[in-house]
Write a protein that holds these residues in place. Structure first.
Motif, PDB file in Angstrom:
ATOM      1  N   THR A   1      35.393  35.786  37.723  1.00 53.12           N
ATOM      2  CA  THR A   1      35.055  34.634  36.891  1.00 53.12           C
ATOM      3  C   THR A   1      34.187  35.015  35.699  1.00 53.12           C
ATOM      4  O   THR A   1      34.376  34.507  34.591  1.00 53.12           O
ATOM      5  CB  THR A   1      34.319  33.571  37.742  1.00 53.12           C
ATOM      6  OG1 THR A   1      35.110  33.253  38.883  1.00 53.12           O
ATOM      7  CG2 THR A   1      34.059  32.314  36.935  1.00 53.12           C
TER       8      THR A   1
ATOM      9  N   ILE B   1      39.214  33.254  35.390  1.00 50.79           N
ATOM     10  CA  ILE B   1      38.381  33.600  34.245  1.00 50.79           C
ATOM     11  C   ILE B   1      37.685  32.353  33.698  1.00 50.79           C
ATOM     12  O   ILE B   1      38.331  31.360  33.377  1.00 50.79           O
ATOM     13  CB  ILE B   1      39.234  34.249  33.139  1.00 50.79           C
ATOM     14  CG1 ILE B   1      40.045  35.434  33.701  1.00 50.79           C
ATOM     15  CG2 ILE B   1      38.351  34.688  31.977  1.00 50.79           C
ATOM     16  CD1 ILE B   1      39.227  36.526  34.316  1.00 50.79           C
TER      17      ILE B   1
ATOM     18  N   VAL C   1      38.974  38.440  26.660  1.00 47.28           N
ATOM     19  CA  VAL C   1      38.804  38.984  28.014  1.00 47.28           C
ATOM     20  C   VAL C   1      38.729  40.509  27.993  1.00 47.28           C
ATOM     21  O   VAL C   1      38.753  41.143  29.042  1.00 47.28           O
ATOM     22  CB  VAL C   1      39.951  38.531  28.942  1.00 47.28           C
ATOM     23  CG1 VAL C   1      39.925  37.019  29.122  1.00 47.28           C
ATOM     24  CG2 VAL C   1      41.305  38.986  28.402  1.00 47.28           C
TER      25      VAL C   1
ATOM     26  N   HIS D   1      36.090  41.939  30.225  1.00 51.87           N
ATOM     27  CA  HIS D   1      36.426  41.961  31.645  1.00 51.87           C
ATOM     28  C   HIS D   1      37.180  43.245  32.000  1.00 51.87           C
ATOM     29  O   HIS D   1      36.868  43.915  32.990  1.00 51.87           O
ATOM     30  CB  HIS D   1      37.301  40.749  32.006  1.00 51.87           C
ATOM     31  CG  HIS D   1      36.538  39.493  32.250  1.00 51.87           C
ATOM     32  ND1 HIS D   1      35.786  38.874  31.285  1.00 51.87           N
ATOM     33  CD2 HIS D   1      36.421  38.724  33.373  1.00 51.87           C
ATOM     34  CE1 HIS D   1      35.234  37.778  31.792  1.00 51.87           C
ATOM     35  NE2 HIS D   1      35.603  37.666  33.058  1.00 51.87           N
TER      36      HIS D   1
ATOM     37  N   VAL E   1      43.725  41.663  33.063  1.00 50.10           N
ATOM     38  CA  VAL E   1      43.580  40.218  33.147  1.00 50.10           C
ATOM     39  C   VAL E   1      44.936  39.617  32.800  1.00 50.10           C
ATOM     40  O   VAL E   1      45.368  39.672  31.652  1.00 50.10           O
ATOM     41  CB  VAL E   1      42.509  39.691  32.172  1.00 50.10           C
ATOM     42  CG1 VAL E   1      42.452  38.163  32.232  1.00 50.10           C
ATOM     43  CG2 VAL E   1      41.142  40.285  32.494  1.00 50.10           C
TER      44      VAL E   1
END
Length: 311
Positions: free
Chosen positions: A232, A269, A277, A280, A294
């Motif tokens: 998340t 997410i 992203v 991430h 992702v």
């Protein structure tokens, strides 16, 4: 033998224009299973051409972004004259809540609808060549993750060796491959292990739903072909992740590395990262040397057998 994952919803609790709330469709050689059913899942199924032929829905927990799509999906299935049964698997102690929720918003569909309580750490669904197991996660509410685990496959049959041993071409080959000895006309007995290799592993797909990093995830995802893990938040919200029962991308990468999985998909997410992203993926890859990504809504991942490239 198809094992295909379609990411219908990869966002967190707040949907964005790019990401729908949680939902993942898994097609295992025609068996189509839906994992979580966030708001708008029925539209995602249509939008990405996935269809509605789903036999089982596996709910990880009852937070709205994982179940708000259920009433609408059931109503659409009813409008489409569905006749086959649908089973919704729910975490322990939540069946009555789900029944009330569906009854209040969606009524009773004309097709058979079954609610099944998932027992902790159990086989939820068993099929001829695979099973779906539940496992414990940590999300500050009653919640489970799910793992699709295929059985080992037969070892490779060595036809050349069989012919060298004098086994006649035909039914004897299948008999040996099925694990049965064959007696030849000259009185010799050929055992399966003389012409059949070691059993070959099937594939494993693990979906955590929402969770903090857990040793149990490492155990059940050991060597998995794909781990779909809560990510998340990025490192900039690590404290928020701990407080809300979620994981960061780096923490998901650490779990993937410990479990030695082949691929890691980072999902759920937060809307904070709706347009970027990259962080991430960078943070997950700092902890995990395998493929970490992702997925976007609509992305499809096919999982080949581990030994698919050997021959």
């Amino acid at each position: 033998m198809t094992l295909r994952v379609t990411f219908l919803g990869t966002g967190g609790a707040v949907p964005t224009t790019e990401r729908n709330p949680s939902s993942i469709l898994v097609n295992r050689e025609g068996d189509r299973h839906l994992f979580d059913c966030g708001e708008g899942t029925q539209r995602q199924l249509m939008h990405f051409g996935a269809g509605f032929d789903v036999g089982h829905i596996f709910v990880t927990h009852l937070h709205g972004d994982h179940v708000y799509g259920l009433p609408g999906l059931l109503e659409t299935l009813d409008f489409n004259d569905r006749e086959t049964a649908l089973t919704i698997h729910v975490p322990p102690g939540t069946k009555s809540d789900v029944r009330k929720f569906l009854g209040a918003l969606g009524g009773t569909p004309s097709f058979p609808l079954r609610l099944s309580t998932v027992q902790p750490e159990s086989v939820v669904l068993r099929r001829e060549e695979y099973e779906i197991r539940s496992f414990d996660v940590d999300h500050h509410t009653t919640a489970v993750g799910y793992a699709l685990i295929e059985d080992d496959r037969k070892g490779r049959f060595d036809r050349d060796r069989a012919e060298e041993l004098g086994v006649p071409v035909g039914p004897a080959f299948s008999q040996l491959h099925d694990g049965q000895a064959v007696e030849l006309d000259d009185g010799r007995t050929i055992e399966p292990e003389q012409v059949v290799g070691e059993p070959r592993p099937g594939r494993t797909l693990v979906y955590t739903g929402d969770t903090r990093p857990q040793d149990r995830t490492v155990e059940i995802a050991d060597g998995a072909d794909l781990l779909i893990h809560d990510a998340t938040f990025a490192d900039d919200r690590a404290g928020r992740a701990r407080k809300t029962g979620h994981s960061t991308a780096r923490e998901a990468g650490e779990i993937a590395a410990r479990a030695d999985v082949r691929k890691l998909a980072l999902t759920h997410i937060s809307s904070r990262y709706a347009h970027d992203v990259a962080g991430h993926e960078t943070e997950a890859r700092a902890a995990f040397e395998g493929e970490a990504f992702v997925p976007d809504d609509g992305d499809v991942v096919d999982l080949p057998f581990p030994d698919a490239t050997e021959h």
